[in-house]
Design a protein around this motif. Structure first.
Motif, PDB file in Angstrom:
ATOM      1  N   THR A 108       0.948  -1.113  -0.220  1.00 12.85           N
ATOM      2  CA  THR A 108      -0.036  -0.084   0.010  1.00 12.85           C
ATOM      3  C   THR A 108       0.694   1.096   0.025  1.00 12.85           C
ATOM      4  OG1 THR A 108      -1.783  -1.207   1.173  1.00 12.85           O
ATOM      5  CG2 THR A 108      -1.960   1.277   1.291  1.00 12.85           C
ATOM      6  N   SER A 120      -6.006  -2.545   1.615  1.00  6.80           N
ATOM      7  CA  SER A 120      -6.096  -1.765   0.390  1.00  6.80           C
ATOM      8  C   SER A 120      -7.418  -1.045   0.451  1.00  6.80           C
ATOM      9  CB  SER A 120      -6.016  -2.300  -1.133  1.00  6.80           C
ATOM     10  OG  SER A 120      -6.868  -3.388  -1.047  1.00  6.80           O
ATOM     11  N   ASN A 121      -8.697  -1.584   0.543  1.00 10.42           N
ATOM     12  CA  ASN A 121      -9.924  -0.984   0.617  1.00 10.42           C
ATOM     13  C   ASN A 121      -9.838   0.222   1.619  1.00 10.42           C
ATOM     14  OD1 ASN A 121     -11.091  -2.148  -1.722  1.00 10.42           O
ATOM     15  ND2 ASN A 121     -11.194  -4.227  -0.446  1.00 10.42           N
ATOM     16  N   SER A 166      -7.695   1.755   3.295  1.00 10.35           N
ATOM     17  CA  SER A 166      -6.819   2.970   3.106  1.00 10.35           C
ATOM     18  C   SER A 166      -7.615   4.038   1.907  1.00 10.35           C
ATOM     19  CB  SER A 166      -5.408   2.401   2.373  1.00 10.35           C
ATOM     20  OG  SER A 166      -5.525   1.796   1.611  1.00 10.35           O
ATOM     21  N   GLN A 167      -8.151   3.127   0.908  1.00 12.13           N
ATOM     22  CA  GLN A 167      -8.831   3.986  -0.131  1.00 12.13           C
ATOM     23  C   GLN A 167      -9.963   4.835   0.437  1.00 12.13           C
ATOM     24  OE1 GLN A 167      -9.442   1.772  -3.663  1.00 12.13           O
ATOM     25  NE2 GLN A 167      -7.423   1.216  -3.885  1.00 12.13           N
ATOM     26  N   ASP A 212      -8.815   7.448   2.961  1.00 10.64           N
ATOM     27  CA  ASP A 212      -7.828   8.383   2.185  1.00 10.64           C
ATOM     28  C   ASP A 212      -7.266   9.591   3.180  1.00 10.64           C
ATOM     29  OD1 ASP A 212      -6.974   9.602   0.212  1.00 10.64           O
ATOM     30  OD2 ASP A 212      -8.538  10.254  -0.708  1.00 10.64           O
ATOM     31  N   SER A 230      -5.884  12.959   1.579  1.00  9.08           N
ATOM     32  CA  SER A 230      -6.602  13.903   1.250  1.00  9.08           C
ATOM     33  C   SER A 230      -7.630  14.540   2.233  1.00  9.08           C
ATOM     34  CB  SER A 230      -7.383  13.322   0.139  1.00  9.08           C
ATOM     35  OG  SER A 230      -6.655  12.872  -1.060  1.00  9.08           O
ATOM     36  N   ASN A 231      -7.809  13.806   3.116  1.00 13.11           N
ATOM     37  CA  ASN A 231      -8.917  14.199   4.190  1.00 13.11           C
ATOM     38  C   ASN A 231      -8.089  15.211   4.958  1.00 13.11           C
ATOM     39  OD1 ASN A 231     -11.262  13.029   3.741  1.00 13.11           O
ATOM     40  ND2 ASN A 231     -10.494  11.004   4.249  1.00 13.11           N
ATOM     41  N   GLY A 278      -9.166  16.176  -5.617  1.00 16.41           N
ATOM     42  CA  GLY A 278      -9.170  14.789  -4.765  1.00 16.41           C
ATOM     43  C   GLY A 278      -7.858  14.239  -5.178  1.00 16.41           C
ATOM     44  N   THR A 279      -7.591  12.936  -4.576  1.00 18.22           N
ATOM     45  CA  THR A 279      -6.391  12.035  -4.710  1.00 18.22           C
ATOM     46  C   THR A 279      -6.131  11.882  -6.297  1.00 18.22           C
ATOM     47  OG1 THR A 279      -7.139  11.139  -2.834  1.00 18.22           O
ATOM     48  CG2 THR A 279      -5.425  10.022  -4.002  1.00 18.22           C
ATOM     49  N   TYR A 317      -4.877   9.645  -9.219  1.00 18.35           N
ATOM     50  CA  TYR A 317      -4.657   8.106  -9.467  1.00 18.35           C
ATOM     51  C   TYR A 317      -3.894   8.015 -10.617  1.00 18.35           C
ATOM     52  CZ  TYR A 317      -8.325   7.110  -5.772  1.00 18.35           C
ATOM     53  OH  TYR A 317      -8.817   7.100  -4.624  1.00 18.35           O
TER      54      TYR A 317
END
Length: 203
Positions: free
Chosen positions: A82, A155-156, A158-159, A162, A165-166, A188-189, A191
């Motif tokens: 990650t 992974s989920n 962490s996405q 976020d 970004s927050n 936003g993040t 990608y």
């Protein structure tokens, strides 16, 4: 050999042209076009060595954690998978590429090699041979299942969370000195295609 080619296919009947499809104007990195080939190779060698150093370091950490249990090793692998894309992006930004296509290819190779080695090769090497034959919590198949499960969760999570970004939106953006700076922090993040492709190869 030029003589083996039909003269009608040669430029002015004597020259073989090396023609490639042009990149889209929006993908060209104009500031990197004047960087020499030798400088690009030096940058690529340095960033590749740093990436390999990260692979070795994480492999050692996973091997040490594996002594305490397969679940800890799986968690270490998932966390490394990650976090490493962020490191790979920093390394790739140091490199000079003529186009975004080349940059994304370099990023893909770094992330893919790291994840393949750490997830598949390292866990296979550090697992004792007897654990591949006998049942139990340290069995190879059990380790693989734990890696898939922890990777799915980390992974989920962490996405969804976020955190970077927050933090930018809720902490830095309200304290920005200008509207332009605040708008950038509220974005936003970012990608990348390379990271998304490596995520697909893990499935």
């Amino acid at each position: 050999s030029v003589h083996a080619i039909n003269p009608k296919l040669l430029f002015r009947g004597e020259t073989v042209l090396d023609v490639r499809e042009a990149e889209e104007p929006s993908t060209i990195r104009w500031m990197d076009l004047d960087v020499s080939w030798s400088s690009r190779m030096k940058q690529l060698c340095v960033t590749t060595l740093v990436s390999l150093a990260f692979v070795v370091a994480v492999a050692v950490i996973v091997a040490l954690v594996r002594a305490h249990g397969a679940a800890y090793a799986a968690l270490a692998i998932s966390i490394a998978n990650t976090l490493f894309p962020m490191v790979a992006k920093i390394l790739t930004n140091v490199e000079a590429h003529a186009s975004e296509t080349g940059k994304q290819c370099s990023l893909f190779v770094k992330i893919a090699i790291f994840r393949w080695v750490v997830t598949a090769i390292v866990i296979t090497i550090i697992t004792p041979f007897m654990s591949t034959l006998t049942k139990g919590p340290d069995h190879l198949l059990q380790s693989i299942w734990l890696i898939f499960f922890t990777d799915l969760v980390t992974s989920n999570v962490s996405q969804i969370m976020d955190p970077v970004s927050n933090f930018k939106r809720h902490v830095l953006a309200p304290r920005a000195k200008s509207q332009e700076r605040m708008n950038l922090l509220m974005s936003g993040t970012e990608y990348t295609i390379a990271e998304r492709f490596t995520n697909m190869t893990k499935q």
